[in-house]
Design a protein around this motif. Structure first.
Motif, mmCIF file in Angstrom:
data_model
loop_
_atom_site.group_PDB
_atom_site.id
_atom_site.type_symbol
_atom_site.label_atom_id
_atom_site.label_comp_id
_atom_site.label_asym_id
_atom_site.label_seq_id
_atom_site.Cartn_x
_atom_site.Cartn_y
_atom_site.Cartn_z
ATOM 1 N N SER B 139 4.828 19.207 7.244
ATOM 2 C CA SER B 139 4.810 18.166 6.758
ATOM 3 C C SER B 139 6.602 17.446 6.872
ATOM 4 C CB SER B 139 4.891 18.716 5.373
ATOM 5 O OG SER B 139 5.420 19.233 4.820
ATOM 6 N N SER B 140 7.313 18.333 6.820
ATOM 7 C CA SER B 140 8.316 17.570 7.138
ATOM 8 C C SER B 140 8.621 16.815 8.530
ATOM 9 C CB SER B 140 9.489 17.878 7.146
ATOM 10 O OG SER B 140 9.543 19.257 8.156
ATOM 11 N N VAL B 141 7.490 16.953 9.276
ATOM 12 C CA VAL B 141 7.375 16.371 11.067
ATOM 13 C C VAL B 141 6.559 14.875 10.467
ATOM 14 C CG1 VAL B 141 7.352 16.617 13.164
ATOM 15 C CG2 VAL B 141 9.026 17.912 11.902
ATOM 16 N N GLY B 142 6.654 13.909 11.202
ATOM 17 C CA GLY B 142 5.486 13.250 11.925
ATOM 18 C C GLY B 142 5.521 11.681 10.473
ATOM 19 N N GLY B 143 6.542 11.820 9.590
ATOM 20 C CA GLY B 143 6.233 10.328 9.164
ATOM 21 C C GLY B 143 5.749 10.010 8.580
ATOM 22 N N LYS B 144 4.745 11.381 7.811
ATOM 23 C CA LYS B 144 3.542 10.980 6.918
ATOM 24 C C LYS B 144 4.574 10.874 5.470
ATOM 25 C CE LYS B 144 -1.126 11.310 8.774
ATOM 26 N NZ LYS B 144 -1.951 12.110 9.134
ATOM 27 N N THR B 145 3.757 9.646 4.421
ATOM 28 C CA THR B 145 4.513 10.226 3.468
ATOM 29 C C THR B 145 3.816 9.898 1.826
ATOM 30 O OG1 THR B 145 5.516 7.758 2.770
ATOM 31 C CG2 THR B 145 7.290 9.679 4.363
ATOM 32 N N GLY B 146 3.722 10.080 1.139
ATOM 33 C CA GLY B 146 2.960 9.588 0.093
ATOM 34 C C GLY B 146 2.152 10.430 -0.580
ATOM 35 N N VAL B 147 1.567 9.720 -1.636
ATOM 36 C CA VAL B 147 1.176 10.360 -3.251
ATOM 37 C C VAL B 147 -0.544 10.776 -3.017
ATOM 38 C CG1 VAL B 147 3.716 10.138 -4.417
ATOM 39 C CG2 VAL B 147 1.427 8.447 -4.552
ATOM 40 N N ASN B 148 -0.514 11.849 -4.366
ATOM 41 C CA ASN B 148 -2.007 11.916 -4.417
ATOM 42 C C ASN B 148 -2.192 10.500 -5.655
ATOM 43 O OD1 ASN B 148 -1.682 13.891 -2.839
ATOM 44 N ND2 ASN B 148 -1.738 15.534 -4.885
ATOM 45 N N HIS B 149 -3.887 10.280 -5.256
ATOM 46 C CA HIS B 149 -4.478 9.906 -6.412
ATOM 47 C C HIS B 149 -5.274 10.696 -7.465
ATOM 48 C CE1 HIS B 149 -7.458 6.887 -8.513
ATOM 49 N NE2 HIS B 149 -6.529 6.137 -8.102
ATOM 50 N N PRO B 150 -5.730 10.753 -8.168
ATOM 51 C CA PRO B 150 -6.605 11.830 -9.222
ATOM 52 C C PRO B 150 -7.922 11.983 -8.292
ATOM 53 C CG PRO B 150 -5.447 10.322 -10.454
ATOM 54 C CD PRO B 150 -5.363 9.622 -9.935
ATOM 55 N N ARG B 151 -8.134 10.851 -7.263
ATOM 56 C CA ARG B 151 -9.362 10.569 -6.849
ATOM 57 C C ARG B 151 -9.420 10.617 -5.910
ATOM 58 N NH1 ARG B 151 -13.639 8.206 -9.991
ATOM 59 N NH2 ARG B 151 -12.446 7.256 -11.786
ATOM 60 N N GLY B 152 -8.545 11.689 -4.690
ATOM 61 C CA GLY B 152 -8.225 11.972 -3.647
ATOM 62 C C GLY B 152 -6.655 12.207 -3.353
ATOM 63 N N ASN B 154 -3.844 12.699 -0.854
ATOM 64 C CA ASN B 154 -2.334 11.184 -0.156
ATOM 65 C C ASN B 154 -3.395 10.020 0.236
ATOM 66 O OD1 ASN B 154 -1.352 13.676 -0.067
ATOM 67 N ND2 ASN B 154 -1.914 14.545 2.017
ATOM 68 N N MET B 155 -3.773 9.687 -1.135
ATOM 69 C CA MET B 155 -4.646 8.462 -0.833
ATOM 70 C C MET B 155 -3.108 6.850 -1.251
ATOM 71 S SD MET B 155 -7.557 7.997 -0.385
ATOM 72 C CE MET B 155 -8.709 9.551 0.391
ATOM 73 N N ILE B 156 -2.459 7.400 -1.150
ATOM 74 C CA ILE B 156 -1.014 6.624 -1.405
ATOM 75 C C ILE B 156 0.157 6.405 -1.010
ATOM 76 C CG2 ILE B 156 -0.187 4.728 -3.046
ATOM 77 C CD1 ILE B 156 -1.731 6.114 -5.519
ATOM 78 N N GLY B 157 0.551 5.756 0.264
ATOM 79 C CA GLY B 157 1.494 6.515 1.265
ATOM 80 C C GLY B 157 2.210 5.595 2.279
ATOM 81 N N ALA B 158 2.601 5.599 3.270
ATOM 82 C CA ALA B 158 3.064 5.361 4.484
ATOM 83 C C ALA B 158 3.472 5.990 4.885
ATOM 84 C CB ALA B 158 4.296 3.939 3.521
ATOM 85 N N PHE B 159 3.753 5.412 6.616
ATOM 86 C CA PHE B 159 4.068 6.371 7.414
ATOM 87 C C PHE B 159 6.135 5.778 7.694
ATOM 88 C CE2 PHE B 159 0.070 6.165 9.115
ATOM 89 C CZ PHE B 159 -0.120 7.099 9.934
ATOM 90 N N HIS B 160 6.560 6.940 7.334
ATOM 91 C CA HIS B 160 8.003 6.915 8.120
ATOM 92 C C HIS B 160 9.097 7.652 7.779
ATOM 93 C CE1 HIS B 160 11.288 4.392 6.407
ATOM 94 N NE2 HIS B 160 11.856 4.935 5.621
ATOM 95 N N GLN B 161 8.898 7.818 9.712
ATOM 96 C CA GLN B 161 9.680 8.795 10.369
ATOM 97 C C GLN B 161 11.026 9.046 9.323
ATOM 98 O OE1 GLN B 161 8.065 10.459 12.087
ATOM 99 N NE2 GLN B 161 6.110 9.172 12.489
ATOM 100 N N PRO B 162 11.462 9.824 9.590
ATOM 101 C CA PRO B 162 12.801 10.733 9.126
ATOM 102 C C PRO B 162 14.009 10.468 10.199
ATOM 103 C CG PRO B 162 11.136 13.028 9.765
ATOM 104 C CD PRO B 162 10.110 11.624 9.374
ATOM 105 N N ARG B 163 14.654 10.463 9.915
ATOM 106 C CA ARG B 163 15.813 10.004 10.376
ATOM 107 C C ARG B 163 16.723 11.868 11.684
ATOM 108 N NH1 ARG B 163 19.768 6.500 10.319
ATOM 109 N NH2 ARG B 163 21.221 8.180 11.065
ATOM 110 N N ALA B 164 16.471 12.947 10.839
ATOM 111 C CA ALA B 164 16.437 14.056 10.667
ATOM 112 C C ALA B 164 15.134 14.686 9.608
ATOM 113 C CB ALA B 164 18.221 14.240 11.481
ATOM 114 N N VAL B 165 15.481 16.152 10.741
ATOM 115 C CA VAL B 165 14.354 16.913 10.187
ATOM 116 C C VAL B 165 15.834 18.714 10.096
ATOM 117 C CG1 VAL B 165 12.407 19.024 9.618
ATOM 118 C CG2 VAL B 165 12.540 16.589 10.357
ATOM 119 N N ILE B 166 15.977 19.290 9.091
ATOM 120 C CA ILE B 166 17.216 20.210 9.072
ATOM 121 C C ILE B 166 16.670 21.322 8.542
ATOM 122 C CG2 ILE B 166 19.042 20.751 8.136
ATOM 123 C CD1 ILE B 166 20.054 18.006 8.186
ATOM 124 N N ALA B 167 15.844 21.951 9.549
ATOM 125 C CA ALA B 167 15.551 23.320 8.885
ATOM 126 C C ALA B 167 16.576 24.777 8.918
ATOM 127 C CB ALA B 167 13.919 23.800 9.805
#
Lengths: 364, 364
Positions: B139-152, B154-167
């Motif tokens: 989930s930290s890779v790829g820029g999919k961001t968002g939240v759930n809706h009671p009916r589904g 990840n239904m609300i969100g945006a594509f927004h890439q991170p500048r870095a991932v530190i694992a």
């Protein structure tokens, strides 16, 4: 049927889109169906506008799936919570990523519906059908979407360009006069920030515009859209010159936030804000007193406020201005005038002049 | 101090960024300061993770402005309302467009903080510091961001890439075993959908992985990130092959939504979902019974559920699956297996086989 269809193109590569301007576009199913081509159409509107125009969209899309969400009218509705019933309607109807969201209303509906379109399933298509002068000349064009936060205007949002803007000038016939005046504030903004010829034309034609002469309003909407389209095409994400469109907005947003959204209309607040920017520019010696008074006089002729609310002191201004999105590294950036028709975005000004300008408001 | 630093690059033109993988990265201020270079740092975390690691970020950024928001733990927090206190903290601190949002946590925190970063002032910088195996490999890779809706999901969100991932692999030492298992579901997903060699490797090394052998986990995180980076680079916005990453997710999201978020962990739900996808693929004759059982056996060895909840009938599945984001024009698109290590996204399958697969769940 349209008298004359004017078209302005916003050139943004694969995100380019047309602004269609004309009388009677909402009565022209072909125009609507060409611009809104999804099988699933989600109309977002408000309680004032929907009774007037929603049926025309329903008629045009009788053979498609159309759902609608209708919010209360007013700037105070432009908040995150108001998006929930719209998402709910989308999901109850099972609308997919291929649906399109249509904003039928003024700036509040356009900003909120656009933010819904930007974020539903991470982004779906969006079409603007502006029903106020302000939305036609400014907020429906350029892809800025979002909602307010109690602590600041437009603080939550996204860039999401529409696929088309459909501006039916006939809807301006029934626009309340206060809304017409508020829209005129943004019209005057374009003249002051970068179009001196338009400023002179406006001085000559303001009375005709306020009397809603159709040809005058058509010219105004087209001219403003051409100005905005050129600025947005050059700087979609506001890395530079697009910030000029914020003339009067740093002061204006502070007024709106401090008063509580919806007390002053957005156009009224930025009218006062533009007067403050003109006064500060004159205090800095960047424009002379004659030009300052010329700008203020036009705003006053449009029936708009030329001062901030009398009870709003410098402290309240600074509190809200500190949160302005243009600020960088703690420096307060303002849009100021180097001449009428020549604005600049800068943090390089005498801070004492700003203090004096803020303190003089309400006491002139 | 790091033993060995592994680096995977996500190639997305001007939005490219590195994934840094190693033990002890959170104890390496230089690594943190190179990746997070804003003067204003907004850390979003949860009540489980913050007590463990927030102080390390505070120490690394003692000379900068750091603010933090700490949410309750759990998938049920991944909702629009949970974003409000984060926006509030940003605004109270007067953080500007130049700030960076840091997600310190698992998939819920990463998705929510990323959506905050995507929408605060229409978009600010974002850095992922994943603290679960699931977040590190997926989930930290790829820029999919968002939240759930009671009916589904990840239904609300945006594509927004991170500048870095530190694992920082050292954080996996304290990860609850149930969370480790849930992460392993996404690990197995990469093998099943497109990496047959990795599938064989996993079958040989699963026990070492579940016993948290450091070298084994390091290889797993790197291999999964390389797989994901290649898919995301080829299809950032999920126009095509990126949807393969949804193997098991159409069924899994339905389980999560139907149970109420947080009852089953995301990884548990997609584990059951992958088993269902394998069974449907076998029922369609696309894979043989031996391969189906091989896939299910690996998932079972990881201690993950291989069936949907017994009380979830076909009707509930269909209700939630109808809202899946992959659907187009009413057709239910699924990720199915043509072979182990070769998945496909398709709506072209025998619907009776799907019905039979749904009806057989819980009764095998």
């Amino acid at each position: 049927m349209t008298d004359e269809l004017r078209r302005v193109d916003v050139a943004l590569g694969e995100r380019s889109y047309p602004i269609l301007i004309g009388r009677g576009l909402l009565d022209d199913p072909r125009c609507l169906r060409d611009s809104i081509d999804a099988r699933e159409v989600m109309v977002v509107s408000n309680e004032t506008v929907a009774p007037l125009y929603l049926d025309r969209l329903r008629a045009a899309f009788a053979d498609r799936r159309l759902a609608s969400a209708c919010l209360p009218d007013g700037e105070q509705e432009k908040q995150l919570e108001s998006m929930l019933p719209v998402f709910d309607t989308l999901l109850v109807n099972g609308f997919s990523r291929d649906c399109q969201v249509v904003a039928l209303g003024g700036g509040v509906i356009g900003d909120l519906a656009g933010f819904v379109a930007a974020t539903y399933q991470r982004g779906v298509g969006f079409v603007q059908v502006p029903t106020t002068l302000l939305a036609m000349v400014d907020s429906s064009v350029g892809g800025k979407t979002g909602v307010n936060h109690p602590r600041g205007k437009n603080m939550i949002g996204a860039f999401h360009q529409p696929r088309a803007v459909i501006a039916d000038l006939a809807v301006l016939d029934s626009l309340p006069q206060r809304e017409l005046r508020a829209g005129m504030a943004e019209v005057i903004k374009y003249a002051l920030l970068g179009d001196a010829d338009f400023l002179a034309w406006l001085e000559a034609h303001l009375d005709a515009a306020m009397a809603r002469d159709p040809a005058t309003l058509a010219h105004i909407v087209e001219r403003c859209c051409r100005n905005k389209a050129a600025i947005v095409a050059a700087d979609e994400r506001e890395a530079g010159q697009r910030a000029l469109l914020n003339l009067g907005h740093t002061f204006g947003h502070a007024i709106e936030a401090a008063r509580g959204y919806g007390d002053w209309l957005h156009g009224e607040a930025i009218a006062a804000g533009m007067c403050m920017a003109a006064r500060l520019s004159a205090r800095l010696g960047w424009i002379n007193a004659r030009d300052r008074d010329r700008a203020i006089a036009l705003i006053e002729r449009a029936g708009l406020p030329v001062h901030a609310p009398a009870d709003m002191g410098a402290g309240r201004f600074r509190e809200f201005m500190a949160r302005d999105k243009k600020n960088r590294d703690g420096a307060l950036r303002l849009v100021l005038l180097r001449a009428l028709g020549d604005a600049t975005v800068t943090a390089d000004y005498d801070p004492d002049a700003l203090t004096a300008t803020l303190e003089a408001e309400g006491h002139d």
